[in-house]
Design an enzyme around this catalytic site. Structure first.
Site, PDB file in Angstrom:
ATOM      1  N   THR A 150      44.849 -17.037  25.643  1.00 17.80           N
ATOM      2  CA  THR A 150      44.104 -18.248  25.272  1.00 17.80           C
ATOM      3  C   THR A 150      43.022 -18.017  24.219  1.00 17.80           C
ATOM      4  O   THR A 150      42.222 -18.927  23.949  1.00 17.80           O
ATOM      5  CB  THR A 150      43.446 -18.841  26.532  1.00 17.80           C
ATOM      6  OG1 THR A 150      42.618 -17.840  27.146  1.00 17.80           O
ATOM      7  CG2 THR A 150      44.497 -19.289  27.534  1.00 17.80           C
ATOM      8  N   GLU A 151      42.986 -16.848  23.624  1.00 25.41           N
ATOM      9  CA  GLU A 151      41.862 -16.482  22.749  1.00 25.41           C
ATOM     10  C   GLU A 151      41.605 -17.474  21.621  1.00 25.41           C
ATOM     11  O   GLU A 151      40.444 -17.792  21.313  1.00 25.41           O
ATOM     12  CB  GLU A 151      42.100 -15.078  22.177  1.00 25.41           C
ATOM     13  CG  GLU A 151      41.869 -13.943  23.173  1.00 25.41           C
ATOM     14  CD  GLU A 151      43.077 -13.657  24.060  1.00 25.41           C
ATOM     15  OE1 GLU A 151      43.054 -12.657  24.799  1.00 25.41           O
ATOM     16  OE2 GLU A 151      44.044 -14.454  24.032  1.00 25.41           O
ATOM     17  N   VAL A 152      42.664 -17.971  20.958  1.00 22.85           N
ATOM     18  CA  VAL A 152      42.443 -18.842  19.793  1.00 22.85           C
ATOM     19  C   VAL A 152      41.792 -20.163  20.173  1.00 22.85           C
ATOM     20  O   VAL A 152      41.236 -20.850  19.311  1.00 22.85           O
ATOM     21  CB  VAL A 152      43.763 -19.113  19.036  1.00 22.85           C
ATOM     22  CG1 VAL A 152      44.320 -17.836  18.433  1.00 22.85           C
ATOM     23  CG2 VAL A 152      44.795 -19.796  19.930  1.00 22.85           C
TER      24      VAL A 152
END
Length: 276
Positions: A150-152
């Site tokens: 989910t980083e972006v």
């Protein structure tokens, strides 16, 4: 020492050291690491990362033949701890490089660990939690498990885990999972090969121990050699990719979008991206 004496020594229970964020137990040749911050859904803190490295060192010194990684409570690992997330905003470039290097060391240590590793995903495994599961040799998950790189969605770059993920699932699937940052369930993870088996909750640890017992029927030295062989196929490229990933991970933390992503996440609002 006879063969029977040696076998008995290899499976004898071993007393584990005590840790604050992890539970470690030894039983019949199997070392079980349980991330133990249930009140935080086993979120990643820097203390937990340091203890993971220490735990893996302890296991390697032991007579264990297989490692199980799981979580206490209802989650496997819910990603980075919110307190650690807040602290990222005030760090220097050198501090960001050190933080990224620490995460890379943990991921690489799990991936290259000489013993077979099994992730028993008992619930949500988000961001770094998905990363831990990705690094293990085998991943078993309950149907309710949720995964996501989910980083972006909050201004990060999934730099370190992408180094492994692309090799595991191919470019198209990796682009989907990394660029959308979406959550996906255990069945979808199974289709991609990120999960080996989907197991009902009441059978998760039973099936995990069955797999561990199957592995323990094999030659320990042969399994070590086989892991070195497999990992050696991409070893040099991986070294280069992770070195670049650490720099990319540190660099993104100096951007306006990173600061906005963290702030909006902590404030529970929609981010207003500037592209800078």
């Amino acid at each position: 020492m006879t063969q029977d004496d040696n076998a008995a020594r290899m499976v004898a229970p071993t007393k584990a050291m005590e840790y604050t964020t992890i539970q470690l137990s030894f039983d019949s040749g199997v070392a079980t690491i349980a991330l133990n911050r249930p009140e935080k859904r086993n979120a990643v803190s820097f203390a937990l990362l340091e203890e993971l490295l220490a735990v893996l060192d302890e296991i390697e010194r032991s007579s264990s033949q297989v490692v199980i990684l799981t979580g206490t409570g209802k989650a496997f690992c819910a990603g980075l701890d919110l307190d650690e997330l807040k602290n990222l905003l005030g760090k220097t470039h050198d501090q960001n490089v050190e933080d990224s290097s620490r995460m890379a060391r943990v991921f690489r240590r799990i991936y290259d660990f000489p013993l077979p590793t099994i992730a028993a995903v008992n619930g949500a495994a988000i961001a770094g939690g998905t990363g831990f599961a990705t690094m293990c040799d085998f991943t078993l998950a309950v149907p309710e498990a949720k995964f996501g790189y989910t980083e972006v969605r909050i201004g990060f770059v999934p730099a370190i885990v992408s180094s492994i993920l692309v090799w595991q699932v191919g470019h198209k699937i990796a682009r989907d999972l990394l660029l959308t940052g979406r959550l996906f369930d255990a069945d979808e993870a199974h289709r991609y090969g990120l999960v080996n088996e989907v197991v009902e909750p009441e059978r998760l640890m039973i099936r995990t121990r069955e797999l561990a017992a199957q592995l323990m029927q094999n030659s320990p030295s042969s399994m070590r050699a086989t892991k070195r062989l497999i990992n050696g196929f991409i070893g040099p490229q991986l070294d280069q990719q992770i070195a670049l990933a650490i720099q990319d991970n540190a660099r993104i933390r100096t951007t306006a979008d990173f600061r906005e992503g963290i702030s909006s996440f902590l404030e529970k609002r929609k981010p207003q991206w500037s592209g800078e």
